[in-house]
Design a protein around this motif. Structure first.
Motif, PDB file in Angstrom:
ATOM      1  N   ILE A  42      -7.149   4.612  -6.003  1.00 39.23           N
ATOM      2  CA  ILE A  42      -8.104   5.745  -5.628  1.00 39.23           C
ATOM      3  C   ILE A  42      -7.106   7.003  -5.865  1.00 39.23           C
ATOM      4  N   LYS A  43      -7.731   8.134  -6.547  1.00 41.99           N
ATOM      5  CA  LYS A  43      -7.040   9.145  -6.515  1.00 41.99           C
ATOM      6  C   LYS A  43      -7.123  10.151  -5.509  1.00 41.99           C
ATOM      7  N   ILE A  44      -6.238  10.550  -5.120  1.00 38.22           N
ATOM      8  CA  ILE A  44      -6.117  11.525  -3.632  1.00 38.22           C
ATOM      9  C   ILE A  44      -5.766  13.036  -4.108  1.00 38.22           C
ATOM     10  N   ALA A  99       0.865  -1.181  -0.064  1.00 35.71           N
ATOM     11  CA  ALA A  99      -0.061  -0.169  -0.017  1.00 35.71           C
ATOM     12  C   ALA A  99       0.866   1.230   0.087  1.00 35.71           C
ATOM     13  N   ARG A 100       0.634   2.263  -1.070  1.00 37.40           N
ATOM     14  CA  ARG A 100       1.274   3.279  -1.051  1.00 37.40           C
ATOM     15  C   ARG A 100       0.544   4.554  -1.591  1.00 37.40           C
ATOM     16  N   CYS A 101       1.249   5.743  -1.503  1.00 41.86           N
ATOM     17  CA  CYS A 101       0.598   6.816  -2.019  1.00 41.86           C
ATOM     18  C   CYS A 101       1.862   7.463  -2.876  1.00 41.86           C
ATOM     19  N   ASN A 102       1.468   7.457  -4.274  1.00 44.38           N
ATOM     20  CA  ASN A 102       2.462   7.778  -5.276  1.00 44.38           C
ATOM     21  C   ASN A 102       1.833   8.477  -6.329  1.00 44.38           C
ATOM     22  N   LYS A 103       2.299   9.741  -6.907  1.00 43.93           N
ATOM     23  CA  LYS A 103       1.816  10.573  -7.944  1.00 43.93           C
ATOM     24  C   LYS A 103       0.319  10.732  -8.046  1.00 43.93           C
ATOM     25  N   GLY A 104      -0.135  11.163  -6.659  1.00 37.54           N
ATOM     26  CA  GLY A 104      -1.607  11.388  -6.615  1.00 37.54           C
ATOM     27  C   GLY A 104      -2.695  10.416  -6.472  1.00 37.54           C
ATOM     28  N   TYR A 105      -2.340   9.245  -6.244  1.00 38.63           N
ATOM     29  CA  TYR A 105      -3.027   7.936  -6.423  1.00 38.63           C
ATOM     30  C   TYR A 105      -2.661   7.169  -4.947  1.00 38.63           C
ATOM     31  N   PHE A 106      -3.654   6.511  -4.218  1.00 37.38           N
ATOM     32  CA  PHE A 106      -3.366   5.650  -3.213  1.00 37.38           C
ATOM     33  C   PHE A 106      -3.656   4.205  -3.863  1.00 37.38           C
ATOM     34  N   SER A 107      -2.658   3.554  -3.744  1.00 36.96           N
ATOM     35  CA  SER A 107      -3.032   2.228  -4.425  1.00 36.96           C
ATOM     36  C   SER A 107      -2.711   1.206  -3.168  1.00 36.96           C
ATOM     37  N   TYR A 108      -3.623  -0.029  -3.667  1.00 38.13           N
ATOM     38  CA  TYR A 108      -3.695  -1.188  -2.487  1.00 38.13           C
ATOM     39  C   TYR A 108      -3.679  -2.324  -3.209  1.00 38.13           C
ATOM     40  N   SER A 109      -2.657  -3.464  -2.885  1.00 36.71           N
ATOM     41  CA  SER A 109      -2.606  -4.516  -3.509  1.00 36.71           C
ATOM     42  C   SER A 109      -2.020  -5.429  -2.528  1.00 36.71           C
ATOM     43  N   ILE A 110      -2.983  -6.647  -2.578  1.00 41.94           N
ATOM     44  CA  ILE A 110      -2.823  -7.845  -1.827  1.00 41.94           C
ATOM     45  C   ILE A 110      -3.004  -9.040  -2.376  1.00 41.94           C
ATOM     46  N   SER A 111      -2.413  -9.985  -2.387  1.00 43.08           N
ATOM     47  CA  SER A 111      -2.346 -11.316  -2.856  1.00 43.08           C
ATOM     48  C   SER A 111      -2.002 -12.500  -1.910  1.00 43.08           C
ATOM     49  N   ASN A 112      -2.539 -13.497  -2.223  1.00 43.86           N
ATOM     50  CA  ASN A 112      -2.436 -14.727  -1.396  1.00 43.86           C
ATOM     51  C   ASN A 112      -2.673 -15.884  -2.416  1.00 43.86           C
TER      52      ASN A 112
END
Length: 423
Positions: free
Chosen positions: A421-423, A352-365
């Motif tokens: 999600i755009k922040i 999960a991170r904030c980068n270039k105006g976007y919050f991205s959340y990635s999970i894999s299992n």
């Protein structure tokens, strides 16, 4: 000329009624993502609230009811029970308003003189009353019905349907059994049905606030527990620092007499005693507490975890929404991992991170390859599936709330979720 003006006015008022009715239903449930569903839902929003209702009128009453039910069940995303609840709440309002508006305007037409102009005036007045009613209902309900999908479960929707059953049946039987010319006899029931349905919206808002408060309290308890454990760890570290010379002297004595096993045992005892279980994943204290709780649970169940979280900046997401994303996805990932008998295959990767105006959340299992997918939704594989399987649906609601995108992919052994999600 006057016919053109009347027809244009009729079209505009029908469109206004349809617009606000559609907005009310859209606040309650979302249309499926295909052109046929959108077209049919718009067509239904045009026909249903504008239907003419008379007493002793079985045809329009039942056609409207059946059409409303079919549109909600077939062309809207949410669970069948929730979509039926929309019918149970709003159908009595539709027929009650239309019955009284039609009867009132018919009396105006007769009282002022049965001329063509009075007919135009009466029909226009009827449509104005209906349009204005749905305008008021929309503004009354729009905030009260927001995010209801995330906070109300199937059992609660069933309870709401049971409560709505009495006014629903009452208005149908009243309209059918009231003779023409005595429409005023149906007014008390119609008004009572409108009040009951609007009260149900208040009840839904009350339930949502209670559930939301309960979730917030749970998050605060986790945060409190996290800080208590962090404080305890700091005390242990201070104790360790204070007694460091003594501990080093003991270990040195073991080494001086070539007692390596004794030194190892003593060192391991110190490690266990002063082990710090809490980690700082991010600067958001509530989110950090939630992640710690899930991380510790995963470690206890021998699940290999890789967490890379960089969300130190302030996000425009409510804490409860952010916590819901983490807790729901991690709960699903842990549950899926526990179904793997081979412990070496139990793996969860979260980024999960904030980068270039976007919050991205990635999970894999990793998982056992069993996925239940029905009616465009991922269903729980638990035995009591009707009471589960809302995690991904809740996440989807949250992402849509912030105009983001949710992408889910999976292979035979790995499940992946990505939210942006755009922040």
């Amino acid at each position: 000329m006057y016919d053109i003006i009347y027809n244009l006015t009729t079209l505009i008022l029908y469109a206004v009624t349809s617009y606000y009715f559609y907005k009310v239903i859209s606040n309650f449930s979302s249309v499926k993502d295909n052109k046929y569903a959108k077209f049919t839902s718009i067509l239904g929003a045009y026909l249903i609230p504008n239907v003419i209702i008379y007493t002793s009128d079985i045809v329009n009453v039942f056609y409207t009811m059946i059409g409303f039910i079919l549109i909600m069940v077939v062309f809207y995303k949410s669970s069948y029970i929730k979509n039926i609840s929309a019918v149970m709440i709003f159908y009595p309002i539709v027929v009650s308003i239309n019955l009284m508006a039609n009867d009132f305007c018919a009396k105006v037409y007769i009282y002022l003189g049965e001329t063509l102009w009075m007919d135009y005036f009466a029909q226009t007045l009827e449509m104005c009353i209906i349009s204005f009613s749905w305008f008021l209902i929309y503004h009354f309900s729009k905030d009260k019905l927001s995010n209801i999908g995330r906070y109300i479960d199937i059992k609660t929707w069933i309870m709401i349907d049971i409560i709505c059953l009495a006014p629903f049946i009452s208005i149908i039987t009243t309209i059918i059994n009231t003779p023409l010319g005595k429409e005023y006899q149906a007014y008390p029931i119609a008004i009572a049905c409108i009040i009951t349905s609007l009260s149900m919206i208040f009840l839904i808002e009350y339930i949502v606030k209670n559930v939301k408060n309960r979730l917030e309290n749970q998050n605060l308890k986790l945060e409190y527990s996290y800080y208590r454990e962090l404080e305890e760890n700091q005390k242990n570290v201070r104790k360790l620092h204070h007694d460091m010379n003594n501990h080093l002297s003991v270990i040195y004595s073991f080494l001086e007499y070539d007692n390596l096993e004794g030194a190892k045992d003593y060192f391991n005892e110190l490690s266990d005693k002063f082990n710090v279980s809490n980690r700082v994943f991010c600067k958001n204290s509530i989110v950090n507490a939630v992640i710690n709780s899930k991380y510790n649970l995963a470690i206890q169940n021998q699940i290999d975890c890789f967490f890379n979280i960089d969300i130190d900046e302030i996000l425009p997401l409510e804490d409860i929404d952010l916590c819901s994303i983490f807790s729901n996805t991690l709960d699903n990932a842990i549950e899926a991992s526990l179904k793997l008998s081979d412990i070496s295959q139990r793996k969860i990767s979260l980024k999960a991170r904030c980068n270039k105006g976007y919050f991205s959340y990635s999970i894999s299992n990793n998982y056992n390859g069993v996925i239940k997918f029905k009616s465009g939704k991922y269903n729980s594989t638990k035995l009591d599936a009707n009471m589960h399987g809302f995690g991904i649906e809740n996440i989807d609601d949250i992402v849509k709330k912030y105009s983001g995108t949710l992408n889910i992919t999976y292979t035979e052994c790995e499940f992946n979720l990505l939210a942006i999600i755009k922040i």
